[in-house]
Write an enzyme that holds these catalytic residues in place. Structure first.
Site, PDB file in Angstrom:
ATOM      1  N   LYS A  13     110.451  53.991  52.232  1.00  0.00           N
ATOM      2  CA  LYS A  13     110.278  55.302  51.586  1.00  0.00           C
ATOM      3  C   LYS A  13     109.706  55.175  50.174  1.00  0.00           C
ATOM      4  O   LYS A  13     108.751  55.855  49.818  1.00  0.00           O
ATOM      5  CB  LYS A  13     111.615  56.047  51.480  1.00  0.00           C
ATOM      6  CG  LYS A  13     112.236  56.426  52.785  1.00  0.00           C
ATOM      7  CD  LYS A  13     113.469  57.298  52.554  1.00  0.00           C
ATOM      8  CE  LYS A  13     114.599  56.620  51.809  1.00  0.00           C
ATOM      9  NZ  LYS A  13     115.281  55.553  52.571  1.00  0.00           N
ATOM     10  N   ARG A  88     120.150  64.361  51.215  1.00  0.00           N
ATOM     11  CA  ARG A  88     120.731  63.345  52.091  1.00  0.00           C
ATOM     12  C   ARG A  88     121.911  63.895  52.882  1.00  0.00           C
ATOM     13  O   ARG A  88     122.446  63.179  53.736  1.00  0.00           O
ATOM     14  CB  ARG A  88     121.243  62.176  51.250  1.00  0.00           C
ATOM     15  CG  ARG A  88     120.355  60.941  51.231  1.00  0.00           C
ATOM     16  CD  ARG A  88     120.974  59.974  50.251  1.00  0.00           C
ATOM     17  NE  ARG A  88     120.678  58.597  50.503  1.00  0.00           N
ATOM     18  CZ  ARG A  88     119.806  57.874  49.783  1.00  0.00           C
ATOM     19  NH1 ARG A  88     119.094  58.442  48.844  1.00  0.00           N
ATOM     20  NH2 ARG A  88     119.643  56.597  50.026  1.00  0.00           N
ATOM     21  N   ARG A 127     114.422  42.263  50.675  1.00  0.00           N
ATOM     22  CA  ARG A 127     114.516  42.983  49.407  1.00  0.00           C
ATOM     23  C   ARG A 127     115.669  42.430  48.561  1.00  0.00           C
ATOM     24  O   ARG A 127     115.563  42.335  47.337  1.00  0.00           O
ATOM     25  CB  ARG A 127     114.716  44.483  49.668  1.00  0.00           C
ATOM     26  CG  ARG A 127     114.618  45.327  48.403  1.00  0.00           C
ATOM     27  CD  ARG A 127     114.567  46.800  48.714  1.00  0.00           C
ATOM     28  NE  ARG A 127     115.874  47.339  49.054  1.00  0.00           N
ATOM     29  CZ  ARG A 127     116.093  48.598  49.449  1.00  0.00           C
ATOM     30  NH1 ARG A 127     115.072  49.422  49.576  1.00  0.00           N
ATOM     31  NH2 ARG A 127     117.295  49.009  49.720  1.00  0.00           N
ATOM     32  N   ARG A 133     118.902  44.033  44.178  1.00  0.00           N
ATOM     33  CA  ARG A 133     119.694  45.267  44.092  1.00  0.00           C
ATOM     34  C   ARG A 133     121.138  44.975  44.451  1.00  0.00           C
ATOM     35  O   ARG A 133     121.410  44.301  45.441  1.00  0.00           O
ATOM     36  CB  ARG A 133     119.114  46.318  45.059  1.00  0.00           C
ATOM     37  CG  ARG A 133     118.178  47.270  44.373  1.00  0.00           C
ATOM     38  CD  ARG A 133     117.576  48.245  45.344  1.00  0.00           C
ATOM     39  NE  ARG A 133     118.527  49.091  46.050  1.00  0.00           N
ATOM     40  CZ  ARG A 133     118.193  50.207  46.661  1.00  0.00           C
ATOM     41  NH1 ARG A 133     116.938  50.614  46.662  1.00  0.00           N
ATOM     42  NH2 ARG A 133     119.089  50.928  47.293  1.00  0.00           N
ATOM     43  N   ARG A 144     125.670  51.338  54.445  1.00  0.00           N
ATOM     44  CA  ARG A 144     124.656  52.354  54.107  1.00  0.00           C
ATOM     45  C   ARG A 144     123.962  52.865  55.359  1.00  0.00           C
ATOM     46  O   ARG A 144     123.615  54.039  55.458  1.00  0.00           O
ATOM     47  CB  ARG A 144     123.653  51.775  53.106  1.00  0.00           C
ATOM     48  CG  ARG A 144     124.220  51.798  51.690  1.00  0.00           C
ATOM     49  CD  ARG A 144     123.444  50.946  50.705  1.00  0.00           C
ATOM     50  NE  ARG A 144     122.033  51.167  50.756  1.00  0.00           N
ATOM     51  CZ  ARG A 144     121.122  50.194  50.622  1.00  0.00           C
ATOM     52  NH1 ARG A 144     121.497  48.966  50.427  1.00  0.00           N
ATOM     53  NH2 ARG A 144     119.854  50.486  50.661  1.00  0.00           N
TER      54      ARG A 144
HETATM   55  P1  AMP Z   1     118.175  54.721  47.435  1.00  0.00           P
HETATM   56  O1  AMP Z   1     117.434  54.010  46.356  1.00  0.00           O
HETATM   57  O2  AMP Z   1     117.512  56.015  47.834  1.00  0.00           O
HETATM   58  O3  AMP Z   1     118.481  53.833  48.617  1.00  0.00           O
HETATM   59  O4  AMP Z   1     119.597  55.156  46.822  1.00  0.00           O
HETATM   60  C1  AMP Z   1     120.509  54.183  46.369  1.00  0.00           C
HETATM   61  C2  AMP Z   1     121.891  54.794  46.253  1.00  0.00           C
HETATM   62  O5  AMP Z   1     121.876  55.878  45.315  1.00  0.00           O
HETATM   63  C3  AMP Z   1     122.456  55.403  47.535  1.00  0.00           C
HETATM   64  O6  AMP Z   1     123.042  54.435  48.389  1.00  0.00           O
HETATM   65  C4  AMP Z   1     123.491  56.364  46.963  1.00  0.00           C
HETATM   66  O7  AMP Z   1     124.640  55.688  46.503  1.00  0.00           O
HETATM   67  C5  AMP Z   1     122.761  56.910  45.736  1.00  0.00           C
HETATM   68  N1  AMP Z   1     121.964  58.109  46.089  1.00  0.00           N
HETATM   69  C6  AMP Z   1     120.609  58.235  46.041  1.00  0.00           C
HETATM   70  N2  AMP Z   1     120.227  59.469  46.419  1.00  0.00           N
HETATM   71  C7  AMP Z   1     121.366  60.140  46.732  1.00  0.00           C
HETATM   72  C8  AMP Z   1     121.648  61.453  47.204  1.00  0.00           C
HETATM   73  N3  AMP Z   1     120.660  62.320  47.476  1.00  0.00           N
HETATM   74  N4  AMP Z   1     122.943  61.799  47.395  1.00  0.00           N
HETATM   75  C9  AMP Z   1     123.937  60.936  47.136  1.00  0.00           C
HETATM   76  N5  AMP Z   1     123.751  59.685  46.707  1.00  0.00           N
HETATM   77  C10 AMP Z   1     122.484  59.269  46.505  1.00  0.00           C
END
Ligand code: AMP
Length: 190
Positions: A13, A88, A127, A133, A144
């Site tokens: 993404k 989400r 990654r 990360r 996740r």
């Molecule tokens: P990502 O980089 O999109 O994989 O997001 C990393 C982490 O940020 C996720 O595993 C959540 O803990 C938090 N996060 C990101 N976007 C959201 C969202 N829309 N709602 C809740 N938590 C989020």
């Protein structure tokens, strides 16, 4: 142009969001990136978010919704935006609906990247080695994926019913996926 990009962790993404957003001259807004920036700056928002992120859980809607509301009200979002990682949950969909309706705006398309489970794990393990990360450990990755399947995958049906869904095969080379996305979005208004 107002777009959402969706897909399971590791679907690509973030990589594709930047290319698509550039093409349409709109900002790519990644809630994960905003949270990570706050974590590294040690802001109160970052301290709050980190607990959830490190466990692979979603940050509470109240925090996330307010953050997105502020971000999409900024000047660079006047021509539109591409949301990466938001909404989400079904509750976040409703919240975004409200934000858009209040501004007299609407979504143009919801892009979903589909990738095989085996490939997802391979990409996330890679990654973990390259990006470091803190939520890319094996246990947290699995968690996740479960959270995505339970809370986020149902959004695909919600947006399909609205006729907004654009599904794209996310397997293969980054440039091939980019081309597929460009072709799929061709029919969508710019
Ligand atoms: P990502 O980089 O999109 O994989 O997001 C990393 C982490 O940020 C996720 O595993 C959540 O803990 C938090 N996060 C990101 N976007 C959201 C969202 N829309 N709602 C809740 N938590 C989020």
């Amino acid at each position: 142009m107002r777009l959402i990009i969706m897909g399971p962790p590791g679907a690509g993404k973030g990589t594709q969001a930047k290319v698509v957003a550039d093409r349409f001259g709109i900002p790519a807004i990644s809630t994960g990136d905003i949270f990570r920036a706050n974590v590294s700056q040690g802001t109160p928002l970052g301290v709050e978010a980190k607990r959830y992120m490190d466990a692979g859980d979603y940050v509470p809607d109240s925090v996330t919704n307010a953050m997105v509301r502020d971000r999409i009200a900024e000047d660079d979002c006047v021509p539109g935006f591409l949301l990466d990682g938001y909404p989400r949950t079904v509750a976040q969909v409703e919240e975004l609906d409200g934000m858009l309706a209040a501004a007299g705006d609407s979504l143009d398309a919801v892009l979903v990247l589909t990738v095989d489970d085996d490939e997802l794990v391979k990409r996330l393990v890679h990654r973990a080695e390259t990006d470091g990360r803190s939520d890319d450990t094996e246990d947290v990755i699995r968690h996740r994926q479960d959270v995505y399947n339970e809370q986020t995958a149902p959004l695909i049906k919600v947006y399909a019913e609205r006729g907004l869904l654009v599904e794209v095969d996310g397997m293969g080379e980054v440039t091939d996926v980019t081309q597929r996305i460009a072709a799929a979005l061709d029919g969508v208004r710019s």
